[in-house]
Scaffold this motif. Sequence first.
Motif, PDB file in Angstrom:
ATOM      1  N   UNK A 178       0.821  -1.216   0.000  1.00  0.00           N
ATOM      2  CA  UNK A 178       0.000   0.000   0.000  1.00  0.00           C
ATOM      3  C   UNK A 178       0.856   1.267   0.000  1.00  0.00           C
ATOM      4  N   UNK A 179       0.181   2.396  -0.206  1.00  0.00           N
ATOM      5  CA  UNK A 179       0.893   3.668  -0.379  1.00  0.00           C
ATOM      6  C   UNK A 179       1.595   4.100   0.907  1.00  0.00           C
ATOM      7  N   UNK A 180       1.039   3.721   2.052  1.00  0.00           N
ATOM      8  CA  UNK A 180       1.672   4.095   3.318  1.00  0.00           C
ATOM      9  C   UNK A 180       3.053   3.437   3.413  1.00  0.00           C
ATOM     10  N   UNK A 181       3.089   2.134   3.171  1.00  0.00           N
ATOM     11  CA  UNK A 181       4.362   1.410   3.261  1.00  0.00           C
ATOM     12  C   UNK A 181       5.325   1.827   2.139  1.00  0.00           C
ATOM     13  N   UNK A 182       4.774   2.104   0.965  1.00  0.00           N
ATOM     14  CA  UNK A 182       5.626   2.550  -0.149  1.00  0.00           C
ATOM     15  C   UNK A 182       6.335   3.854   0.207  1.00  0.00           C
ATOM     16  N   UNK A 183       5.597   4.769   0.825  1.00  0.00           N
ATOM     17  CA  UNK A 183       6.187   6.069   1.166  1.00  0.00           C
ATOM     18  C   UNK A 183       7.263   5.933   2.242  1.00  0.00           C
ATOM     19  N   UNK A 184       7.083   4.982   3.160  1.00  0.00           N
ATOM     20  CA  UNK A 184       8.103   4.781   4.197  1.00  0.00           C
ATOM     21  C   UNK A 184       9.363   4.153   3.602  1.00  0.00           C
ATOM     22  N   UNK A 185       9.155   3.208   2.691  1.00  0.00           N
ATOM     23  CA  UNK A 185      10.282   2.462   2.127  1.00  0.00           C
ATOM     24  C   UNK A 185      11.029   3.216   1.042  1.00  0.00           C
ATOM     25  N   UNK A 186      10.316   4.148   0.394  1.00  0.00           N
ATOM     26  CA  UNK A 186      10.910   4.883  -0.733  1.00  0.00           C
ATOM     27  C   UNK A 186      10.624   6.383  -0.561  1.00  0.00           C
ATOM     28  N   UNK A 187      11.147   6.995   0.511  1.00  0.00           N
ATOM     29  CA  UNK A 187      10.749   8.374   0.823  1.00  0.00           C
ATOM     30  C   UNK A 187      11.133   9.388  -0.251  1.00  0.00           C
ATOM     31  N   UNK A 188      12.115   9.060  -1.089  1.00  0.00           N
ATOM     32  CA  UNK A 188      12.516  10.035  -2.112  1.00  0.00           C
ATOM     33  C   UNK A 188      12.024   9.629  -3.489  1.00  0.00           C
ATOM     34  N   UNK A 189      11.142   8.619  -3.566  1.00  0.00           N
ATOM     35  CA  UNK A 189      10.791   8.086  -4.877  1.00  0.00           C
ATOM     36  C   UNK A 189       9.307   8.041  -5.195  1.00  0.00           C
ATOM     37  N   UNK A 190       8.449   7.927  -4.198  1.00  0.00           N
ATOM     38  CA  UNK A 190       7.023   7.733  -4.513  1.00  0.00           C
ATOM     39  C   UNK A 190       6.123   8.716  -3.754  1.00  0.00           C
ATOM     40  N   UNK A 204      -3.949   3.396   3.027  1.00  0.00           N
ATOM     41  CA  UNK A 204      -4.053   1.946   3.281  1.00  0.00           C
ATOM     42  C   UNK A 204      -4.656   1.227   2.071  1.00  0.00           C
ATOM     43  N   UNK A 205      -5.593   1.874   1.399  1.00  0.00           N
ATOM     44  CA  UNK A 205      -6.313   1.206   0.292  1.00  0.00           C
ATOM     45  C   UNK A 205      -5.691   1.475  -1.083  1.00  0.00           C
ATOM     46  N   UNK A 206      -4.791   2.437  -1.171  1.00  0.00           N
ATOM     47  CA  UNK A 206      -4.162   2.739  -2.467  1.00  0.00           C
ATOM     48  C   UNK A 206      -2.983   1.794  -2.672  1.00  0.00           C
ATOM     49  N   UNK A 207      -3.033   1.015  -3.739  1.00  0.00           N
ATOM     50  CA  UNK A 207      -2.013  -0.029  -3.930  1.00  0.00           C
ATOM     51  C   UNK A 207      -0.929   0.432  -4.912  1.00  0.00           C
ATOM     52  N   UNK A 208       0.301   0.044  -4.586  1.00  0.00           N
ATOM     53  CA  UNK A 208       1.468   0.566  -5.313  1.00  0.00           C
ATOM     54  C   UNK A 208       2.351  -0.584  -5.794  1.00  0.00           C
ATOM     55  N   UNK A 209       2.783  -0.482  -7.050  1.00  0.00           N
ATOM     56  CA  UNK A 209       3.862  -1.352  -7.547  1.00  0.00           C
ATOM     57  C   UNK A 209       5.015  -0.449  -7.955  1.00  0.00           C
ATOM     58  N   UNK A 210       6.233  -0.810  -7.540  1.00  0.00           N
ATOM     59  CA  UNK A 210       7.416  -0.058  -7.960  1.00  0.00           C
ATOM     60  C   UNK A 210       8.335  -1.003  -8.738  1.00  0.00           C
ATOM     61  N   UNK A 211       8.646  -0.605  -9.945  1.00  0.00           N
ATOM     62  CA  UNK A 211       9.508  -1.410 -10.819  1.00  0.00           C
ATOM     63  C   UNK A 211      10.827  -0.676 -11.066  1.00  0.00           C
ATOM     64  N   UNK A 212      11.922  -1.402 -10.895  1.00  0.00           N
ATOM     65  CA  UNK A 212      13.218  -0.922 -11.390  1.00  0.00           C
ATOM     66  C   UNK A 212      13.285  -1.419 -12.827  1.00  0.00           C
ATOM     67  N   UNK A 213      13.231  -0.476 -13.766  1.00  0.00           N
ATOM     68  CA  UNK A 213      13.031  -0.886 -15.159  1.00  0.00           C
ATOM     69  C   UNK A 213      14.122  -0.293 -16.059  1.00  0.00           C
ATOM     70  N   UNK A 214      15.090  -1.129 -16.457  1.00  0.00           N
ATOM     71  CA  UNK A 214      16.171  -0.607 -17.301  1.00  0.00           C
ATOM     72  C   UNK A 214      15.714  -0.285 -18.723  1.00  0.00           C
ATOM     73  N   UNK A 215      14.467  -0.663 -19.080  1.00  0.00           N
ATOM     74  CA  UNK A 215      13.984  -0.370 -20.439  1.00  0.00           C
ATOM     75  C   UNK A 215      13.376   1.032 -20.533  1.00  0.00           C
ATOM     76  N   UNK A 216      13.202   1.725 -19.395  1.00  0.00           N
ATOM     77  CA  UNK A 216      12.649   3.090 -19.464  1.00  0.00           C
ATOM     78  C   UNK A 216      13.739   4.124 -19.185  1.00  0.00           C
ATOM     79  N   UNK A 217      13.611   5.263 -19.825  1.00  0.00           N
ATOM     80  CA  UNK A 217      14.528   6.368 -19.534  1.00  0.00           C
ATOM     81  C   UNK A 217      13.798   7.450 -18.739  1.00  0.00           C
ATOM     82  N   UNK A 218      12.481   7.290 -18.625  1.00  0.00           N
ATOM     83  CA  UNK A 218      11.681   8.299 -17.916  1.00  0.00           C
ATOM     84  C   UNK A 218      11.056   7.705 -16.673  1.00  0.00           C
ATOM     85  N   UNK A 219      10.819   8.552 -15.673  1.00  0.00           N
ATOM     86  CA  UNK A 219      10.079   8.120 -14.479  1.00  0.00           C
ATOM     87  C   UNK A 219       8.609   8.044 -14.893  1.00  0.00           C
TER      88      UNK A 219
END
Length: 270
Positions: A178-190, A204-219
Amino acid sequence: MAKELTVGIAGLGAIGLHLARALDQGVEGLKLVAVSAKDQAKATANLAGFRAKPALVPLAELAALADIVVEAAPAAVFEEVATAAITRGRIFVPSSVGALLPRMQLVDLARKTGARIVVPTGALLGLDAVRAAAEGTVSTVTIETRKPPGGLAGAPYLEINKVDLTAVDKPLLVFKGNAFDAAQGFPANVNVAAALALAGIGPERTMVEIWADPTVTRNTHTIRVEADEVRLTMTIENVPSLENPRTGKITPLSILACLRGLTSTLKVGS
Ligand SMILES: NC(=O)C1=CN([C@@H]2O[C@H](COP(=O)(O)OP(=O)(O)OC[C@H]3O[C@@H](n4cnc5c(N)ncnc54)[C@H](O)[C@@H]3O)[C@@H](O)[C@H]2O)C=CC1
Ligand SMILES: O=C([O-])CC(=O)C(=O)O
């Protein structure tokens, strides 16, 4: 005519310096009066060419000088900037939105002091539509973030879980939750996920996927919203800024657009 509002900026990095320069060029209804920086010598050099030099002051003093305090500093100093601005009843515009999620007591404080907390759309898009949807019945909100692996480097979640991104050669899902945990784990990224959560159905209800993606050049961020009244699918592809590749170049522009909306006679979008 609408009253001119004075602006103070905490942090002169990828967001703060661009915003400061834009304000110094002259924006109707807004006047940059103060900034705060960690490296005083660098800040003095950066401000040298300004038409109207703002005062260079410690973080907590911005609120004494400015009607609007824009936070554009690392999440670690968020609370100091936010508390000073909100205690004084100012308009507080956070960039490190993820840092607001575990500090929602600041919203209660703002209610008491008359301050406003105005979260800009930042590196995201479509929060007007998400807010509209949230006035109805929303079942799900998700955000999928893809960044070049370097744009995620240093995130506490990766360090705690010993995820090494240096050799990633295909898209790797590094976080799902969820977005709460994403923000704690990635404070400078999400921070975008935090803003989405606040616009819609909460962290709590907003769901997040974070991908490290070498095929993209943009965030790249894709939002999906399923509601009784509407379905939203939206993608933004941000050009990383040179100073800080974690931060898309659109971010200071979005904050500038947000500040204009605080004073402009004609305001477009909710
Ligand atoms: N809401 C959104 O959509 C987005 C939010 N962000 C967040 O915005 C914040 C700022 O981002 P950037 O400008 O890219 O970061 P940056 O690292 O380029 O700039 C931050 C600046 O703050 C300064 N600073 C550090 N400690 C300070 C202190 N104690 N007092 C005054 N200045 C201090 C640094 O020296 C640096 O110049 C970060 O938390 C970032 O995660 C970034 C991109 C999008
Ligand atoms: O995409 C960007 O520019 C930055 C970003 O995700 C964030 O901090 O939320």
